[in-house]
Design a protein around this motif. Structure first.
Motif: not given
Length: 65
Positions: A1-7, A47-65
């Motif tokens: 994700m850092q590479d995308l921000k740098q780009t 790609n940044l948007y998708l990466a952030k969404a995936a991370i949010s989904f992953y974090d939310a899934e950990k809370v629910v489970v």
């Protein structure tokens, strides 16, 4: 994700604009390098948007489970 921000930051600085839309307004139709930067910037933003969404989904899934 850092590479995308740098780009994104490199293109923003290179063209002295704040968005792909602003860059598009400044480009001539035959500025192939500029349009390539525009496409790269848009792709990096998506790609940044998708990466952030995936991370949010992953974090939310950990809370629910």
């Amino acid at each position: 994700m850092q590479d995308l921000k740098q780009t994104v930051n490199e293109i923003r600085t290179k063209h002295d604009v704040e968005s792909p839309a602003e860059l598009a307004q400044q480009l001539d139709p035959d500025d192939h390098d500029g349009w390539e930067d525009h496409k790269t910037w848009q792709t990096a933003q998506k790609n940044l948007y998708l990466a952030k969404a995936a991370i949010s989904f992953y974090d939310a899934e950990k809370v629910v489970v």
